[in-house]
Design an enzyme around this catalytic site. Structure first.
Site, mmCIF file in Angstrom:
data_model
loop_
_atom_site.group_PDB
_atom_site.id
_atom_site.type_symbol
_atom_site.label_atom_id
_atom_site.label_comp_id
_atom_site.label_asym_id
_atom_site.label_seq_id
_atom_site.Cartn_x
_atom_site.Cartn_y
_atom_site.Cartn_z
ATOM 1 N N MET A 44 0.842 -1.196 0.000
ATOM 2 C CA MET A 44 0.000 0.000 0.000
ATOM 3 C C MET A 44 0.880 1.250 0.000
ATOM 4 O O MET A 44 0.405 2.355 0.304
ATOM 5 C CB MET A 44 -0.938 -0.014 1.200
ATOM 6 C CG MET A 44 -1.899 -1.199 1.123
ATOM 7 S SD MET A 44 -3.407 -0.953 2.055
ATOM 8 C CE MET A 44 -2.764 -0.810 3.694
ATOM 9 N N ALA A 46 4.052 4.007 0.863
ATOM 10 C CA ALA A 46 4.797 4.575 1.999
ATOM 11 C C ALA A 46 5.886 3.563 2.373
ATOM 12 O O ALA A 46 5.958 3.085 3.499
ATOM 13 C CB ALA A 46 3.893 4.899 3.180
ATOM 14 N N GLN A 49 12.063 -0.063 4.765
ATOM 15 C CA GLN A 49 13.014 -1.158 4.578
ATOM 16 C C GLN A 49 12.343 -2.537 4.543
ATOM 17 O O GLN A 49 12.826 -3.447 3.891
ATOM 18 C CB GLN A 49 14.040 -1.144 5.716
ATOM 19 C CG GLN A 49 15.190 -0.181 5.496
ATOM 20 C CD GLN A 49 15.977 -0.551 4.242
ATOM 21 O OE1 GLN A 49 16.170 -1.710 3.932
ATOM 22 N NE2 GLN A 49 16.413 0.455 3.513
ATOM 23 N N HIS A 51 9.400 -3.341 3.234
ATOM 24 C CA HIS A 51 8.940 -3.567 1.858
ATOM 25 C C HIS A 51 10.128 -3.843 0.932
ATOM 26 O O HIS A 51 10.079 -4.715 0.074
ATOM 27 C CB HIS A 51 8.216 -2.323 1.319
ATOM 28 C CG HIS A 51 6.962 -1.941 2.042
ATOM 29 N ND1 HIS A 51 6.851 -0.767 2.747
ATOM 30 C CD2 HIS A 51 5.761 -2.567 2.149
ATOM 31 C CE1 HIS A 51 5.624 -0.674 3.245
ATOM 32 N NE2 HIS A 51 4.947 -1.751 2.910
ATOM 33 N N GLN A 75 -10.417 -2.655 2.238
ATOM 34 C CA GLN A 75 -9.916 -3.367 3.424
ATOM 35 C C GLN A 75 -9.847 -2.483 4.661
ATOM 36 O O GLN A 75 -9.419 -2.926 5.719
ATOM 37 C CB GLN A 75 -8.562 -4.025 3.139
ATOM 38 C CG GLN A 75 -7.391 -3.060 3.021
ATOM 39 C CD GLN A 75 -6.126 -3.786 2.575
ATOM 40 O OE1 GLN A 75 -6.029 -4.236 1.447
ATOM 41 N NE2 GLN A 75 -5.163 -3.897 3.476
ATOM 42 N N GLY A 163 4.840 -10.301 4.018
ATOM 43 C CA GLY A 163 5.602 -10.203 5.254
ATOM 44 C C GLY A 163 4.907 -10.909 6.413
ATOM 45 O O GLY A 163 3.677 -10.875 6.529
ATOM 46 N N GLU A 164 5.722 -11.511 7.273
ATOM 47 C CA GLU A 164 5.178 -12.138 8.487
ATOM 48 C C GLU A 164 4.640 -11.103 9.461
ATOM 49 O O GLU A 164 3.940 -11.428 10.405
ATOM 50 C CB GLU A 164 6.265 -12.968 9.185
ATOM 51 C CG GLU A 164 6.459 -14.309 8.539
ATOM 52 C CD GLU A 164 7.581 -15.106 9.152
ATOM 53 O OE1 GLU A 164 8.139 -14.681 10.184
ATOM 54 O OE2 GLU A 164 7.910 -16.158 8.587
ATOM 55 N N ASP A 166 2.327 -9.191 8.915
ATOM 56 C CA ASP A 166 0.873 -9.382 8.826
ATOM 57 C C ASP A 166 0.624 -10.881 8.706
ATOM 58 O O ASP A 166 0.183 -11.373 7.671
ATOM 59 C CB ASP A 166 0.325 -8.623 7.616
ATOM 60 C CG ASP A 166 0.633 -7.145 7.708
ATOM 61 O OD1 ASP A 166 -0.094 -6.432 8.380
ATOM 62 O OD2 ASP A 166 1.659 -6.710 7.129
ATOM 63 N N GLN A 169 -2.747 -12.166 7.665
ATOM 64 C CA GLN A 169 -2.971 -11.905 6.239
ATOM 65 C C GLN A 169 -2.261 -12.966 5.394
ATOM 66 O O GLN A 169 -2.810 -13.451 4.391
ATOM 67 C CB GLN A 169 -2.441 -10.509 5.903
ATOM 68 C CG GLN A 169 -2.346 -10.211 4.419
ATOM 69 C CD GLN A 169 -1.947 -8.776 4.175
ATOM 70 O OE1 GLN A 169 -2.760 -7.882 4.267
ATOM 71 N NE2 GLN A 169 -0.685 -8.532 3.875
HETATM 72 P P1 AMP Z 1 1.528 -2.970 3.412
HETATM 73 O O1 AMP Z 1 2.064 -1.908 2.518
HETATM 74 O O2 AMP Z 1 1.480 -2.571 4.843
HETATM 75 O O3 AMP Z 1 0.230 -3.541 2.901
HETATM 76 O O4 AMP Z 1 2.567 -4.157 3.359
HETATM 77 C C1 AMP Z 1 2.936 -4.759 2.142
HETATM 78 C C2 AMP Z 1 3.698 -6.018 2.432
HETATM 79 O O5 AMP Z 1 4.880 -5.695 3.156
HETATM 80 C C3 AMP Z 1 2.906 -7.001 3.298
HETATM 81 O O6 AMP Z 1 3.146 -8.319 2.839
HETATM 82 C C4 AMP Z 1 3.482 -6.764 4.661
HETATM 83 O O7 AMP Z 1 3.365 -7.892 5.516
HETATM 84 C C5 AMP Z 1 4.924 -6.476 4.329
HETATM 85 N N1 AMP Z 1 5.543 -5.734 5.417
HETATM 86 C C6 AMP Z 1 5.058 -4.624 6.046
HETATM 87 N N2 AMP Z 1 5.866 -4.253 7.051
HETATM 88 C C7 AMP Z 1 6.887 -5.149 7.069
HETATM 89 C C8 AMP Z 1 8.047 -5.314 7.885
HETATM 90 N N3 AMP Z 1 8.309 -4.492 8.885
HETATM 91 N N4 AMP Z 1 8.875 -6.345 7.603
HETATM 92 C C9 AMP Z 1 8.607 -7.196 6.578
HETATM 93 N N5 AMP Z 1 7.540 -7.100 5.778
HETATM 94 C C10 AMP Z 1 6.678 -6.097 6.017
#
Ligand code: AMP
Length: 296
Positions: A44, A46, A49, A51, A75, A163-164, A166, A169
């Site tokens: 999503m 922003a 590290q 990502h 969501q 990522g773990e 979430d 998810q």
């Molecule tokens: P988001 O942009 O929050 O939807 O996250 C996109 C992907 O990045 C998802 O699979 C998240 O689980 C993963 N992610 C978010 N934060 C982290 C993190 N701190 N470490 C590893 N993966 C992450």
């Protein structure tokens, strides 16, 4: 390619950024053939590290890497959270360029994804959608299932990286793929943390410097809870965590749960044959942060 772009022209020349699925699909059709692997990282935006670590893994394992940047409205169960979610596409593209100019960026509009019908499909994920995030964010996993399924249909990735951070998810996406027989490997990636232990999150951008520093209490608490779980029951550990947060002025505990990794059901009585994981959600000044840690 990206229309009305504000991107510096050097970035636009070097990187392939799309906001229309038809153009993205044409490119992917043109550059892939039998045996080409496509790695996909849905986000999503922003970007941080965490990502970027997913992108790096994807780059090592695939011929082509696509990242999507899309704040998916279906969501979000909280209008304020959706409105305030950071949107920083230009900076995101700059960060991606620091890793590779070959990464393909898909940053669609809501219209390009939902075609005027911004609603979720309803899913049955065998009950895991009703635990924790599902319980406290009604409709959240229908939104996640809807967007992930749609993105998989558009991009047709060989491997998709989640990522773990979430974890729930991640389990939902694995269920989605198995229920709908979607031919993609789901690769889970470890949590990337700030040096003080706070799990990196786009929502951290909204914290003040002081809140960000103090939010390390979330990770410290789950580390301590993990230790306690060695000798105490899940119920006793939960009570200890609730007490610890009750003393905190800045932080409000939404839930703490020790759950079976496979079913996400709360641990009532420890079973040696099960893998357990700690899950936590905390509000800091209306900003919701989550974290998780394996206890096995
Ligand atoms: P988001 O942009 O929050 O939807 O996250 C996109 C992907 O990045 C998802 O699979 C998240 O689980 C993963 N992610 C978010 N934060 C982290 C993190 N701190 N470490 C590893 N993966 C992450």
């Amino acid at each position: 390619m990206y229309e009305n772009s504000k991107f510096a022209s050097h970035l636009q020349k070097r990187m392939r950024i799309f906001n229309k699925q038809s153009e993205l699909v044409s490119l992917l059709d043109a550059i892939s053939s039998e045996g080409t692997s496509i790695g996909f990282v849905p986000t999503m935006g922003a970007l941080h590290q965490g990502h970027l670590s997913l992108l790096e893994t994807a780059l090592k394992q695939n011929n082509i890497v696509v990242i999507s940047i899309f704040v998916n409205p279906t969501q979000f169960n909280n209008a304020e959270d959706l409105a305030k979610y950071p949107r920083t596409l230009e900076k995101d593209v700059e960060k991606i360029a620091t890793i590779s100019n070959d990464i393909i960026v898909y940053a669609p509009s809501v219209e390009d994804i939902y075609k005027g019908n911004t609603v979720s499909q309803h899913f049955d994920f065998d009950g895991i959608e009703n635990q924790m995030e599902g319980k406290f964010r009604p409709g959240h996993f229908d939104g996640v299932g809807t967007i992930v399924k749609r993105l998989f249909e558009i991009i047709k990735p060989t491997n998709a990286y989640f990522g773990e951070k979430d974890f729930q998810q991640l389990q939902i996406v694995k269920k989605l793929v198995s229920k709908y027989k979607i031919p993609v490997n789901i690769i889970s990636c470890p949590i990337f943390r700030e040096t003080n232990g706070l799990a990196m999150s786009s929502r951290n951008e909204r914290l003040s410097a002081e809140e960000r520093k103090e939010a390390t209490i979330i990770y410290k608490t789950i580390l301590e809870a993990k230790k306690l779980f060695g000798t105490k029951s899940a119920n006793e550990v939960t009570k200890w965590v609730e007490k610890a947060f009750a003393k905190q002025k800045r932080f409000e505990l939404e839930y703490f749960q020790i759950a079976d990794e496979a079913t996400l059901l709360p641990c009532i009585r420890k079973n040696k044959n099960k893998n357990y994981r700690i899950f936590i959600a905390v509000f800091v000044n209306k900003i919701r942060l989550i974290d998780t840690i394996s206890v096995n």
